[in-house]
Design a protein around this motif. Structure first.
Motif, PDB file in Angstrom:
ATOM      1  N   GLN A   5      17.118  18.497  12.345  1.00  0.00           N
ATOM      2  CA  GLN A   5      17.185  17.647  11.152  1.00  0.00           C
ATOM      3  C   GLN A   5      18.551  16.980  11.031  1.00  0.00           C
ATOM      4  O   GLN A   5      18.643  15.808  10.663  1.00  0.00           O
ATOM      5  CB  GLN A   5      16.852  18.457   9.904  1.00  0.00           C
ATOM      6  CG  GLN A   5      15.384  18.859   9.871  1.00  0.00           C
ATOM      7  CD  GLN A   5      15.066  19.854   8.772  1.00  0.00           C
ATOM      8  OE1 GLN A   5      15.934  20.574   8.284  1.00  0.00           O
ATOM      9  NE2 GLN A   5      13.794  19.911   8.394  1.00  0.00           N
ATOM     10  N   THR A   8      18.784  14.166  13.769  1.00  0.00           N
ATOM     11  CA  THR A   8      17.883  13.026  13.600  1.00  0.00           C
ATOM     12  C   THR A   8      18.002  12.344  12.233  1.00  0.00           C
ATOM     13  O   THR A   8      17.333  11.343  11.988  1.00  0.00           O
ATOM     14  CB  THR A   8      16.418  13.454  13.812  1.00  0.00           C
ATOM     15  OG1 THR A   8      16.077  14.456  12.848  1.00  0.00           O
ATOM     16  CG2 THR A   8      16.199  13.977  15.220  1.00  0.00           C
ATOM     17  N   TYR A  13      13.460   5.228  11.450  1.00  0.00           N
ATOM     18  CA  TYR A  13      12.063   5.359  11.868  1.00  0.00           C
ATOM     19  C   TYR A  13      11.212   4.155  11.441  1.00  0.00           C
ATOM     20  O   TYR A  13      10.001   4.177  11.620  1.00  0.00           O
ATOM     21  CB  TYR A  13      11.446   6.632  11.274  1.00  0.00           C
ATOM     22  CG  TYR A  13      11.941   7.908  11.896  1.00  0.00           C
ATOM     23  CD1 TYR A  13      11.286   8.468  12.986  1.00  0.00           C
ATOM     24  CD2 TYR A  13      13.049   8.568  11.388  1.00  0.00           C
ATOM     25  CE1 TYR A  13      11.728   9.647  13.559  1.00  0.00           C
ATOM     26  CE2 TYR A  13      13.496   9.755  11.954  1.00  0.00           C
ATOM     27  CZ  TYR A  13      12.839  10.284  13.040  1.00  0.00           C
ATOM     28  OH  TYR A  13      13.278  11.455  13.609  1.00  0.00           O
ATOM     29  N   LYS A  17       7.220   3.662  12.122  1.00  0.00           N
ATOM     30  CA  LYS A  17       6.316   3.758  10.967  1.00  0.00           C
ATOM     31  C   LYS A  17       5.496   2.473  10.818  1.00  0.00           C
ATOM     32  O   LYS A  17       4.314   2.538  10.477  1.00  0.00           O
ATOM     33  CB  LYS A  17       7.101   4.072   9.700  1.00  0.00           C
ATOM     34  CG  LYS A  17       7.589   5.507   9.685  1.00  0.00           C
ATOM     35  CD  LYS A  17       8.308   5.866   8.401  1.00  0.00           C
ATOM     36  CE  LYS A  17       8.735   7.329   8.452  1.00  0.00           C
ATOM     37  NZ  LYS A  17       9.427   7.757   7.254  1.00  0.00           N
ATOM     38  N   THR A  22       3.917   8.659  12.696  1.00  0.00           N
ATOM     39  CA  THR A  22       4.633   9.576  11.815  1.00  0.00           C
ATOM     40  C   THR A  22       5.903  10.039  12.535  1.00  0.00           C
ATOM     41  O   THR A  22       6.053   9.814  13.746  1.00  0.00           O
ATOM     42  CB  THR A  22       3.772  10.813  11.500  1.00  0.00           C
ATOM     43  OG1 THR A  22       3.574  11.557  12.712  1.00  0.00           O
ATOM     44  CG2 THR A  22       2.428  10.418  10.890  1.00  0.00           C
ATOM     45  N   THR A  23       6.780  10.716  11.839  1.00  0.00           N
ATOM     46  CA  THR A  23       7.982  11.221  12.494  1.00  0.00           C
ATOM     47  C   THR A  23       7.623  12.261  13.564  1.00  0.00           C
ATOM     48  O   THR A  23       8.296  12.341  14.596  1.00  0.00           O
ATOM     49  CB  THR A  23       8.983  11.821  11.480  1.00  0.00           C
ATOM     50  OG1 THR A  23       8.326  12.824  10.713  1.00  0.00           O
ATOM     51  CG2 THR A  23       9.541  10.751  10.569  1.00  0.00           C
ATOM     52  N   TYR A  24       6.584  13.035  13.347  1.00  0.00           N
ATOM     53  CA  TYR A  24       6.145  13.987  14.372  1.00  0.00           C
ATOM     54  C   TYR A  24       5.620  13.256  15.606  1.00  0.00           C
ATOM     55  O   TYR A  24       5.878  13.667  16.746  1.00  0.00           O
ATOM     56  CB  TYR A  24       5.087  14.940  13.808  1.00  0.00           C
ATOM     57  CG  TYR A  24       4.636  15.990  14.811  1.00  0.00           C
ATOM     58  CD1 TYR A  24       5.538  16.925  15.309  1.00  0.00           C
ATOM     59  CD2 TYR A  24       3.319  16.034  15.248  1.00  0.00           C
ATOM     60  CE1 TYR A  24       5.133  17.893  16.231  1.00  0.00           C
ATOM     61  CE2 TYR A  24       2.910  16.996  16.162  1.00  0.00           C
ATOM     62  CZ  TYR A  24       3.818  17.912  16.659  1.00  0.00           C
ATOM     63  OH  TYR A  24       3.427  18.859  17.571  1.00  0.00           O
ATOM     64  N   VAL A  26       6.602  10.364  16.596  1.00  0.00           N
ATOM     65  CA  VAL A  26       7.798   9.845  17.271  1.00  0.00           C
ATOM     66  C   VAL A  26       8.374  10.930  18.173  1.00  0.00           C
ATOM     67  O   VAL A  26       8.781  10.657  19.312  1.00  0.00           O
ATOM     68  CB  VAL A  26       8.846   9.338  16.257  1.00  0.00           C
ATOM     69  CG1 VAL A  26      10.172   9.025  16.942  1.00  0.00           C
ATOM     70  CG2 VAL A  26       8.324   8.112  15.525  1.00  0.00           C
ATOM     71  N   LEU A 105      14.795   9.988  21.517  1.00  0.00           N
ATOM     72  CA  LEU A 105      14.374   9.789  20.126  1.00  0.00           C
ATOM     73  C   LEU A 105      14.784   8.404  19.632  1.00  0.00           C
ATOM     74  O   LEU A 105      14.004   7.717  18.956  1.00  0.00           O
ATOM     75  CB  LEU A 105      14.950  10.877  19.237  1.00  0.00           C
ATOM     76  CG  LEU A 105      14.278  12.239  19.386  1.00  0.00           C
ATOM     77  CD1 LEU A 105      15.189  13.355  18.906  1.00  0.00           C
ATOM     78  CD2 LEU A 105      12.958  12.255  18.636  1.00  0.00           C
ATOM     79  N   CYS A 109      12.348   5.249  18.461  1.00  0.00           N
ATOM     80  CA  CYS A 109      12.516   4.585  17.161  1.00  0.00           C
ATOM     81  C   CYS A 109      12.824   3.096  17.319  1.00  0.00           C
ATOM     82  O   CYS A 109      12.480   2.300  16.446  1.00  0.00           O
ATOM     83  CB  CYS A 109      13.654   5.249  16.379  1.00  0.00           C
ATOM     84  SG  CYS A 109      13.221   6.858  15.713  1.00  0.00           S
TER      85      CYS A 109
END
Length: 145
Positions: A5, A8, A13, A17, A22-24, A26, A105, A109
């Protein structure tokens, strides 16, 4: 989880989005990018996967099948149905295939904007050389070269 957390928290995002992720999801996509790309082309590889998702094309990532079989997959492995087979199943697999780094990551994004739908890589002189293509025909030509 607290470290994740923290690492990131600064990621934007919004692109993902806007593409319906979703962030998961991603995180799942970033894990594939981590296994498929090198540090200098993660955003370009991410663009290939986003372009495929946008047209409901299978991701066709060998890395997702390798996650299940524990080695580079054979052509027969790519025919075995399962939740990580991105040749037979459209969309993202059910979960991440590794713990992606922050670079993957970021690429998930903020992918490059390309018209590429294919990539191929091979080792040349001890380094991986990547070939990106817009069409299947160009992709097959890159493989044949």
């Amino acid at each position: 989880l607290a470290q994740y957390q923290k690492e990131t928290a600064a990621l934007d995002y919004s692109y993902a989005k806007n593409q319906g992720l979703t962030t998961y999801e991603v995180l799942i996509l970033a894990s594939i990018i981590e296994k498929e790309a090198t540090a200098d082309n993660m955003a370009k590889v991410a663009s290939v996967f986003y372009n495929r998702l946008a047209i409901d094309m299978p991701l066709q990532s060998d890395a997702t099948t390798a996650f299940v079989v524990g080695r580079d997959p054979t052509p027969d492995d790519l025919k075995v149905n399962g939740p990580y087979n991105t040749y037979l199943n459209k969309g993202l697999p059910v979960g991440p295939i590794c713990s992606p780094g922050i670079a993957a990551l970021k690429a998930a994004c903020s992918p490059e904007t390309t018209n590429y739908f294919y990539f191929y890589f091979k080792e040349e002189g001890g380094t991986l050389k990547y070939f990106f293509s817009e069409t299947y025909e160009d992709h097959m030509a890159a493989i044949a070269s």
